[in-house]
Structure formats: C-alpha cells, structure tokens
Write a protein that holds these residues in place. Structure first.
Motif, PDB file in Angstrom:
ATOM      1  N   LYS A 128       0.828  -1.209   0.000  1.00 31.83           N
ATOM      2  CA  LYS A 128       0.000   0.000   0.000  1.00 31.83           C
ATOM      3  C   LYS A 128       0.864   1.261   0.000  1.00 31.83           C
ATOM      4  N   CYS A 129       1.960   1.199  -0.757  1.00 27.84           N
ATOM      5  CA  CYS A 129       2.894   2.315  -0.855  1.00 27.84           C
ATOM      6  C   CYS A 129       3.348   2.480  -2.302  1.00 27.84           C
ATOM      7  N   PRO A 130       3.683   3.694  -2.724  1.00 28.72           N
ATOM      8  CA  PRO A 130       4.260   3.886  -4.053  1.00 28.72           C
ATOM      9  C   PRO A 130       5.656   3.266  -4.123  1.00 28.72           C
ATOM     10  N   ILE A 131       6.217   3.201  -5.306  1.00 27.94           N
ATOM     11  CA  ILE A 131       7.579   2.723  -5.493  1.00 27.94           C
ATOM     12  C   ILE A 131       8.540   3.892  -5.303  1.00 27.94           C
ATOM     13  N   TYR A 132       9.471   3.748  -4.363  1.00 28.41           N
ATOM     14  CA  TYR A 132      10.415   4.815  -4.061  1.00 28.41           C
ATOM     15  C   TYR A 132      11.854   4.336  -4.199  1.00 28.41           C
ATOM     16  N   ILE A 133      12.741   5.264  -4.521  1.00 26.66           N
ATOM     17  CA  ILE A 133      14.173   4.973  -4.488  1.00 26.66           C
ATOM     18  C   ILE A 133      14.623   5.120  -3.044  1.00 26.66           C
ATOM     19  N   SER A 134      14.989   4.007  -2.436  1.00 32.23           N
ATOM     20  CA  SER A 134      15.332   4.002  -1.016  1.00 32.23           C
ATOM     21  C   SER A 134      16.828   4.180  -0.785  1.00 32.23           C
ATOM     22  N   ARG A 135      17.617   3.937  -1.832  1.00 39.21           N
ATOM     23  CA  ARG A 135      19.069   4.057  -1.654  1.00 39.21           C
ATOM     24  C   ARG A 135      19.748   4.319  -2.992  1.00 39.21           C
ATOM     25  N   ILE A 136      20.645   5.288  -2.981  1.00 42.16           N
ATOM     26  CA  ILE A 136      21.544   5.517  -4.111  1.00 42.16           C
ATOM     27  C   ILE A 136      22.898   4.952  -3.700  1.00 42.16           C
ATOM     28  N   ARG A 150      17.665   9.845  -3.388  1.00 38.61           N
ATOM     29  CA  ARG A 150      16.950   9.005  -2.424  1.00 38.61           C
ATOM     30  C   ARG A 150      15.690   9.773  -2.012  1.00 38.61           C
ATOM     31  N   GLY A 151      14.545   9.118  -2.085  1.00 40.17           N
ATOM     32  CA  GLY A 151      13.282   9.797  -1.816  1.00 40.17           C
ATOM     33  C   GLY A 151      12.504  10.127  -3.070  1.00 40.17           C
ATOM     34  N   ASP A 152      13.071   9.838  -4.243  1.00 36.41           N
ATOM     35  CA  ASP A 152      12.334  10.015  -5.496  1.00 36.41           C
ATOM     36  C   ASP A 152      11.306   8.901  -5.655  1.00 36.41           C
ATOM     37  N   GLN A 153      10.080   9.278  -5.978  1.00 37.77           N
ATOM     38  CA  GLN A 153       9.056   8.284  -6.305  1.00 37.77           C
ATOM     39  C   GLN A 153       9.093   8.025  -7.797  1.00 37.77           C
ATOM     40  N   LEU A 154       9.061   6.751  -8.180  1.00 40.37           N
ATOM     41  CA  LEU A 154       9.005   6.386  -9.597  1.00 40.37           C
ATOM     42  C   LEU A 154       7.549   6.451 -10.047  1.00 40.37           C
ATOM     43  N   VAL A 155       7.227   7.476 -10.834  1.00 41.10           N
ATOM     44  CA  VAL A 155       5.862   7.643 -11.343  1.00 41.10           C
ATOM     45  C   VAL A 155       5.646   6.751 -12.555  1.00 41.10           C
ATOM     46  N   SER A 156       6.626   6.720 -13.459  1.00 38.92           N
ATOM     47  CA  SER A 156       6.537   5.833 -14.621  1.00 38.92           C
ATOM     48  C   SER A 156       7.936   5.522 -15.116  1.00 38.92           C
ATOM     49  N   VAL A 157       8.071   4.380 -15.773  1.00 38.92           N
ATOM     50  CA  VAL A 157       9.338   3.957 -16.355  1.00 38.92           C
ATOM     51  C   VAL A 157       9.058   3.459 -17.770  1.00 38.92           C
ATOM     52  N   ASN A 158       9.662   4.105 -18.741  1.00 43.03           N
ATOM     53  CA  ASN A 158       9.465   3.747 -20.151  1.00 43.03           C
ATOM     54  C   ASN A 158       7.983   3.642 -20.516  1.00 43.03           C
ATOM     55  N   GLY A 159       7.209   4.581 -19.994  1.00 44.57           N
ATOM     56  CA  GLY A 159       5.792   4.643 -20.344  1.00 44.57           C
ATOM     57  C   GLY A 159       4.869   3.810 -19.480  1.00 44.57           C
ATOM     58  N   GLN A 160       5.434   2.955 -18.619  1.00 46.44           N
ATOM     59  CA  GLN A 160       4.598   2.132 -17.738  1.00 46.44           C
ATOM     60  C   GLN A 160       4.390   2.857 -16.414  1.00 46.44           C
ATOM     61  N   ILE A 161       3.128   3.115 -16.080  1.00 48.16           N
ATOM     62  CA  ILE A 161       2.796   3.831 -14.861  1.00 48.16           C
ATOM     63  C   ILE A 161       3.075   2.951 -13.638  1.00 48.16           C
ATOM     64  N   PHE A 162       3.758   3.516 -12.644  1.00 46.92           N
ATOM     65  CA  PHE A 162       4.128   2.781 -11.435  1.00 46.92           C
ATOM     66  C   PHE A 162       3.238   3.120 -10.244  1.00 46.92           C
ATOM     67  N   GLU A 163       2.176   3.877 -10.445  1.00 44.74           N
ATOM     68  CA  GLU A 163       1.339   4.309  -9.332  1.00 44.74           C
ATOM     69  C   GLU A 163       0.661   3.138  -8.623  1.00 44.74           C
ATOM     70  N   ASP A 164       0.391   2.048  -9.339  1.00 45.06           N
ATOM     71  CA  ASP A 164      -0.346   0.915  -8.765  1.00 45.06           C
ATOM     72  C   ASP A 164       0.339  -0.389  -9.158  1.00 45.06           C
ATOM     73  N   THR A 165       1.656  -0.448  -8.898  1.00 45.42           N
ATOM     74  CA  THR A 165       2.470  -1.570  -9.347  1.00 45.42           C
ATOM     75  C   THR A 165       3.011  -2.350  -8.156  1.00 45.42           C
ATOM     76  N   ASP A 166       3.004  -3.685  -8.270  1.00 47.57           N
ATOM     77  CA  ASP A 166       3.621  -4.522  -7.249  1.00 47.57           C
ATOM     78  C   ASP A 166       5.130  -4.318  -7.257  1.00 47.57           C
ATOM     79  N   HIS A 167       5.765  -4.605  -6.109  1.00 44.51           N
ATOM     80  CA  HIS A 167       7.218  -4.443  -6.004  1.00 44.51           C
ATOM     81  C   HIS A 167       7.946  -5.325  -7.024  1.00 44.51           C
TER      82      HIS A 167
END
Length: 214
Positions: A128-136, A150-167
């Motif tokens: 129940k959390c967005p995908i975040y960069i936890s460590r550089i 560190r602390g950046d949320q991945l909104v999308s990667v190569n056009g795929q939305i990460f808002e509702d994505t499993d780890h």
C-alpha cells in the motif's frame, strides 16, 4: 489484411517525436499580436496572464512530462493519434495530481549498463505504498549520473505507470528494460521516511510478538 496492418504499424512508428515548443511559441506570438490590436476586444490583462502561464517553469515541466509520456506510451495499429493523446494526457494529469503539495515531476534518463543502475527501491501495491528509491549506491552509476535522489518516487518507467504496481513487477520492468531508462520521478522524501518508519515499526512488532510467544 496482414499487409494493411503492417503498413499502419509502420506509419505509427514513422511518426516524428512530439515537439510542442514551436506550437507554444506560435500561440504566444498570436497572443502578443492580439494584445496589440487597437480594438481591444480581449482584455490585455487576461492575455498577458495567459502568456505568463505558457512561459512559466511549471508549464514547461508539464510540457516535458507530456512529451516524454507521449513518446513512450504504447501505440499499435489499432490506436489513433486521438487515443494516444488522450492516454498521454491522463498519465500526465495523474503524475501531477499525485504530486500535489510536493515537488513537481521531472524526467530522468539513465542508460542501462553492465554494472547495474546503482539504486535500490522499496514499496509496492502489496505494501500500500508507491515505489520509491530508497538508496543511491555510493559511487554507483546513478550516483555518478546525479539525476536521481533518495526519496524520489518512480511515477513511470518507459511509459509504464508505477502508481499501482507490485514491487516484483517494478523490479522486473527495471531489469528487463533495454537501452535507456526514461523515468518520470518526483521528490517526496517525507513519504519515504514515513514508509521506512512504518516498516521498522512492523518488524519490531513482529520480533516482540514472536519473543512473547516463545
């Protein structure tokens, strides 16, 4: 029919990348011309405000994210430019709506290398959390590149939305991507800190609960 589909697909692939700079410049020029007319049918103050919006840093951020999403959103032989534009608009609005009260989304591009990307992620739909960069990783590729934090949320990667994505799905997308990783990210360190605090609290509770049962 097969040849027709191939031709349509080729036409889609042959479309030039979206570039809105020229169109926006023409609109600004048109607003200037209208504002200089002596008849004054349109309020000059309103025209000036609209020009300020079109040339503002925020609007430029929206334009960049829109162009990026448009270039990466999947387009097949059955999709029309209107459907592609609609899908792009929805993804762009979702990115900015999710960043309300936080930093605006930005675009970061990283080339895939043999050494790896140099960052770790946490979160996912199952948590129940967005995908975040936890460590550089210090000295790693992402660290040397400098575009991610560190602390950046991945909104999308190569056009795929990460808002509702499993780890696991997020990890798979990052690993299977080839060439360039085109990411829309937004800096939200407080949310990451809350996630990590909750994660540590849960681990402590489980350890304590297990010890009491023994």
């Amino acid at each position: 029919a097969f040849q027709c589909r191939n031709k349509m697909a080729a036409e889609v692939e042959a479309q030039p990348p979206l570039d809105l700079n020229g169109k926006i410049s023409r609109v600004v020029e048109l607003l200037t011309t209208i504002g200089e007319r002596p008849d004054g049918q349109l309020p000059k103050e309103k025209l000036s405000q609209l020009k300020q919006v079109l040339t503002s840093p925020f609007f430029n951020s929206v334009k960049e994210v829109y162009e990026h999403v448009y270039s990466t959103v999947e387009a097949d032989s059955s999709s029309s430019p209107e459907l592609r534009a609609t899908a792009t608009a929805k993804a762009t609005i979702a990115a900015f709506a999710a960043s309300e009260g936080q930093a605006h989304p930005r675009i970061v591009e990283l080339e895939k290398t043999a050494e790896g990307m140099g960052f770790n992620i946490m979160g996912g739909k199952e948590q129940k959390c967005p995908i975040y960069i936890s460590r550089i990783i210090p000295g790693g590729y992402a660290d040397r590149h400098g575009g991610l934090r560190r602390g950046d949320q991945l909104v999308s990667v190569n056009g795929q939305i990460f808002e509702d994505t499993d780890h696991e799905d997020a990890v798979r997308v990052l690993k299977e991507a080839k060439g360039t990783l085109k990411m829309v990210v937004k800096y939200s360190p407080r949310v990451l800190e809350q996630m990590e605090s909750l994660f540590e609290h849960t681990k402590s509770f489980k350890r304590g609960h297990g010890a009491s049962r023994r």
